[in-house]
Design a protein around this motif. Structure first.
Motif, mmCIF file in Angstrom:
data_model
loop_
_atom_site.group_PDB
_atom_site.id
_atom_site.type_symbol
_atom_site.label_atom_id
_atom_site.label_comp_id
_atom_site.label_asym_id
_atom_site.label_seq_id
_atom_site.Cartn_x
_atom_site.Cartn_y
_atom_site.Cartn_z
ATOM 1 N N GLU A 5 65.955 109.459 -58.257
ATOM 2 C CA GLU A 5 65.690 110.067 -56.960
ATOM 3 C C GLU A 5 64.630 111.148 -57.121
ATOM 4 O O GLU A 5 64.318 111.570 -58.235
ATOM 5 C CB GLU A 5 66.957 110.623 -56.326
ATOM 6 N N LEU A 17 72.009 115.288 -59.907
ATOM 7 C CA LEU A 17 72.048 113.895 -59.486
ATOM 8 C C LEU A 17 73.506 113.466 -59.487
ATOM 9 O O LEU A 17 74.291 113.914 -60.323
ATOM 10 C CB LEU A 17 71.295 112.986 -60.450
ATOM 11 N N CYS A 76 62.738 114.399 -57.490
ATOM 12 C CA CYS A 76 63.147 115.581 -58.250
ATOM 13 C C CYS A 76 62.416 116.806 -57.706
ATOM 14 O O CYS A 76 61.347 117.164 -58.187
ATOM 15 C CB CYS A 76 62.823 115.374 -59.729
#
Length: 164
Positions: free
Chosen positions: A106, A88, A108
């Motif tokens: 976000e 990330l 995964c």
């Protein structure tokens, strides 16, 4: 009484508008799973979390700045996940209207892992985690902190099975 009716109507309209147009950042932070990580001596409090996503789980980080928000000029962080590999990245070099909190998440696509044949996953669950690095600019000086994060594999399994 006729004089108060327009005032009451205006108050009701303004109250209704305030209710409808509430800032969504006031919503309670309540992910599927979270863990506060102690970053001793740091200007940040860190929470790693996992949330239900559309197609796969979402992993994220919540950072709370402990200093004066006006002194903070820029911030960026990296999270390098291993076993399996993924990462990330977040960067904000302007920090307009910064309220002291950053929540970033976000999808995964690296969170779900399969055990190899012969591996006893009940007795030897693989931890999932990685290294976290944050850099920020405060009063013209650049600072950095490092931390190791662990997200237990059972979190992703529970999320897949729908256990809350």
């Amino acid at each position: 009484m006729k004089q108060f009716l327009p005032i009451i109507l205006i108050v009701v309209i303004i109250g209704g508008a305030m209710f409808v147009f509430q800032d969504p950042s006031d919503e309670e932070f309540d992910p599927f799973w979270s863990r506060e990580e102690a970053m001793q001596g740091s200007a940040w409090e860190l929470t790693v979390f996992v949330e239900e996503g559309n197609e796969s789980p979402e992993i994220g980080l919540k950072l709370d700045y402990q200093g004066d928000n006006e002194d903070l000029e820029a911030v960026e962080f990296f999270y390098s996940h291993y076993s399996p590999m993924g990462s990330l990245f977040y960067q904000d070099v302007t920090l307009e209207d910064f309220n002291g909190e950053i929540i970033y998440q976000e999808e995964c696509n690296f969170c779900e892992t399969e055990h190899e044949e012969g591996e006893d996953e009940e007795y030897f669950p693989r931890p999932s985690g990685g290294d976290f690095q944050i850099s920020w600019k405060e009063n013209g000086q650049v600072h950095q902190d490092y931390h190791h994060l662990v997200v237990p594999e059972y979190v992703f399994e529970d999320l897949k099975e729908g256990e809350h």
